[in-house]
Design a protein around this motif. Structure first.
Motif, mmCIF file in Angstrom:
data_model
loop_
_atom_site.group_PDB
_atom_site.id
_atom_site.type_symbol
_atom_site.label_atom_id
_atom_site.label_comp_id
_atom_site.label_asym_id
_atom_site.label_seq_id
_atom_site.Cartn_x
_atom_site.Cartn_y
_atom_site.Cartn_z
ATOM 1 N N GLY A 1 0.800 -1.223 0.000
ATOM 2 C CA GLY A 1 0.000 0.000 0.000
ATOM 3 C C GLY A 1 0.828 1.265 0.000
ATOM 4 N N SER A 2 0.116 2.391 -0.052
ATOM 5 C CA SER A 2 0.738 3.718 0.013
ATOM 6 C C SER A 2 0.776 4.196 1.455
ATOM 7 C CB SER A 2 -0.069 4.703 -0.826
ATOM 8 O OG SER A 2 -1.356 4.903 -0.252
ATOM 9 N N VAL A 3 1.514 5.268 1.689
ATOM 10 C CA VAL A 3 1.579 5.863 3.020
ATOM 11 C C VAL A 3 0.191 6.333 3.461
ATOM 12 C CG1 VAL A 3 2.442 7.876 4.300
ATOM 13 C CG2 VAL A 3 4.013 6.486 2.929
ATOM 14 N N GLY A 4 -0.540 6.979 2.546
ATOM 15 C CA GLY A 4 -1.883 7.434 2.895
ATOM 16 C C GLY A 4 -2.789 6.279 3.284
ATOM 17 N N GLY A 5 -2.726 5.200 2.506
ATOM 18 C CA GLY A 5 -3.519 4.026 2.828
ATOM 19 C C GLY A 5 -3.063 3.365 4.115
ATOM 20 N N GLY A 6 -1.742 3.341 4.331
ATOM 21 C CA GLY A 6 -1.199 2.741 5.543
ATOM 22 C C GLY A 6 -1.619 3.482 6.796
ATOM 23 N N VAL A 7 -1.641 4.810 6.716
ATOM 24 C CA VAL A 7 -2.108 5.604 7.852
ATOM 25 C C VAL A 7 -3.606 5.396 8.055
ATOM 26 C CG1 VAL A 7 -2.453 7.950 8.715
ATOM 27 C CG2 VAL A 7 -0.271 7.312 7.668
ATOM 28 N N THR A 8 -4.358 5.450 6.976
ATOM 29 C CA THR A 8 -5.810 5.304 7.066
ATOM 30 C C THR A 8 -6.207 3.983 7.701
ATOM 31 O OG1 THR A 8 -6.144 6.702 5.117
ATOM 32 C CG2 THR A 8 -7.948 5.225 5.720
ATOM 33 N N MET A 9 -5.512 2.903 7.313
ATOM 34 C CA MET A 9 -5.847 1.561 7.802
ATOM 35 C C MET A 9 -4.985 1.123 8.987
ATOM 36 S SD MET A 9 -8.346 0.332 5.992
ATOM 37 C CE MET A 9 -8.238 -1.440 6.289
ATOM 38 N N ASN A 10 -4.101 2.000 9.451
ATOM 39 C CA ASN A 10 -3.135 1.617 10.484
ATOM 40 C C ASN A 10 -2.484 0.288 10.101
ATOM 41 O OD1 ASN A 10 -1.585 1.644 12.820
ATOM 42 N ND2 ASN A 10 -3.201 0.756 14.099
ATOM 43 N N ALA A 11 -1.866 0.293 8.931
ATOM 44 C CA ALA A 11 -1.252 -0.918 8.398
ATOM 45 C C ALA A 11 -0.226 -1.482 9.370
ATOM 46 C CB ALA A 11 -0.584 -0.616 7.055
ATOM 47 N N GLY A 12 -0.177 -2.809 9.424
ATOM 48 C CA GLY A 12 0.783 -3.446 10.311
ATOM 49 C C GLY A 12 1.051 -4.879 9.904
ATOM 50 N N ALA A 13 2.144 -5.415 10.430
ATOM 51 C CA ALA A 13 2.513 -6.811 10.183
ATOM 52 C C ALA A 13 3.666 -7.173 11.115
ATOM 53 C CB ALA A 13 2.946 -7.012 8.727
ATOM 54 N N TYR A 14 3.738 -8.440 11.448
ATOM 55 C CA TYR A 14 4.865 -8.968 12.233
ATOM 56 C C TYR A 14 5.142 -8.166 13.505
ATOM 57 C CZ TYR A 14 5.502 -11.514 7.887
ATOM 58 O OH TYR A 14 5.295 -12.301 6.785
#
Length: 310
Positions: free
Chosen positions: A139-152
């Motif tokens: 994803g993009s930074v905007g999408g990552g912030v919006t979805m609180n992207a995470g892993a591991y």
């Protein structure tokens, strides 16, 4: 002249250099490679173009849909009779910021359209740790912030310092990480009324070799466990409290189940994949079958993590 023609005319007047596309196939802009055309798409390359785009759209009461890298999105086969805004250009830039005071953590500023994978690599180049988890997130930074992207074990909320966003009328807002309301796959931006232009991440210094080693380890785990060879939108379902969606789906014997070109991955049951020629209808029907069967066998109700548009 309908509202979209008026919008195109107004945007052309306001921003002569703004790239506009009519009837743009959304399959080109999603990791699923699925989706019909969007009525109108704008690709602002600067914050000023983004401001003019929002002002013009809301003045005509046309709500814009903000698109990043399309890695968590499923678009209807008939397309989207709406206005899509996909930031580009200068809004993809990443740069290191000097410390504001002695002893401060390292800081990276990234445009909302920058890829999380590029941001993770930039952190490595600067010897900064905390973004290794983002190495393989498409994803993009905007999408990552919006979805609180995470892993591991890592997530955006742990490293987000502040966000610069635009309101409907183009007013610039500066929000601290705490103001963004990040929680599991949700944030202040999930409602789609603020366009993320830039985000700043605060990162501790680390050992480059150790950072690179963690990134390589995460990449290897993804290759071994995830069906990266097929188009998908990553994990299709949110993690139910006290459970793992993939384990439940596997437990219910659903690996390999298919509807048309869509299939529950035989490699990772949490992924619904496009094996070739899948439609939005195929994916949604398969997802519904999975939800119903998991509920019937386990009593756990799964919730879609991917967003459906159109």
């Amino acid at each position: 002249m309908d509202r979209f023609e008026l919008l195109r005319t107004e945007l052309t007047r306001r921003c002569p250099g703004l790239e506009l596309r009519e009837e743009e196939p959304m399959a080109r802009h999603t990791s699923f490679h699925i989706g019909g055309p969007a009525r109108l798409m704008a690709l602002p390359r600067t914050e000023e173009e983004a401001r003019e785009t929002l002002q013009a759209a809301w003045a005509l009461e046309i709500p814009p849909f903000f698109l990043g890298n399309g890695s968590n999105l499923l678009v209807a086969d008939r397309g989207y009779e709406g206005f899509v805004v996909k930031p580009a250009g200068a809004l993809e830039e990443i740069r290191a910021l000097p410390p504001e005071r002695p002893g401060e953590k390292g800081r990276l500023e990234a445009g909302g359209a920058a890829l999380l994978s590029r941001l993770s690599k930039a952190a490595l180049d600067q010897g900064l740790t905390g973004l290794e988890f983002a190495q393989g997130i498409p994803g993009s930074v905007g999408g990552g912030v919006t979805m609180n992207a995470g892993a591991y074990g890592g997530e955006t909320a742990q490293v987000l310092l502040q966000v610069t966003a635009l309101e409907r009328d183009g007013t610039q807002r500066l929000l601290s990480g705490a103001d963004c309301g990040l929680s599991y796959r949700h944030s202040r931006f999930s409602e789609g009324d603020l366009l993320i232009c830039r985000a700043v991440f605060a990162l501790p210094e680390g050992n480059r070799e150790e950072i690179a080693g963690r990134m390589a380890d995460f990449a290897q785990r993804r290759r071994e466990k995830q069906p990266l060879e097929y188009p998908s939108a990553g994990s299709t379902f949110k993690r139910p409290q006290g459970h793992f969606a993939a384990a439940l789906i596997d437990q219910c014997g659903l690996k390999g189940r298919a509807v048309g070109g869509a299939q529950v991955s035989e490699k990772h049951a949490g992924f619904l994949i496009n094996r070739g020629g899948a439609t939005c209808a195929d994916v949604l029907e398969l997802a519904d079958q999975v939800r119903q069967e998991v509920l019937r066998q386990t009593g756990v109700e799964l919730e879609l993590e991917i967003r459906v548009l159109g």
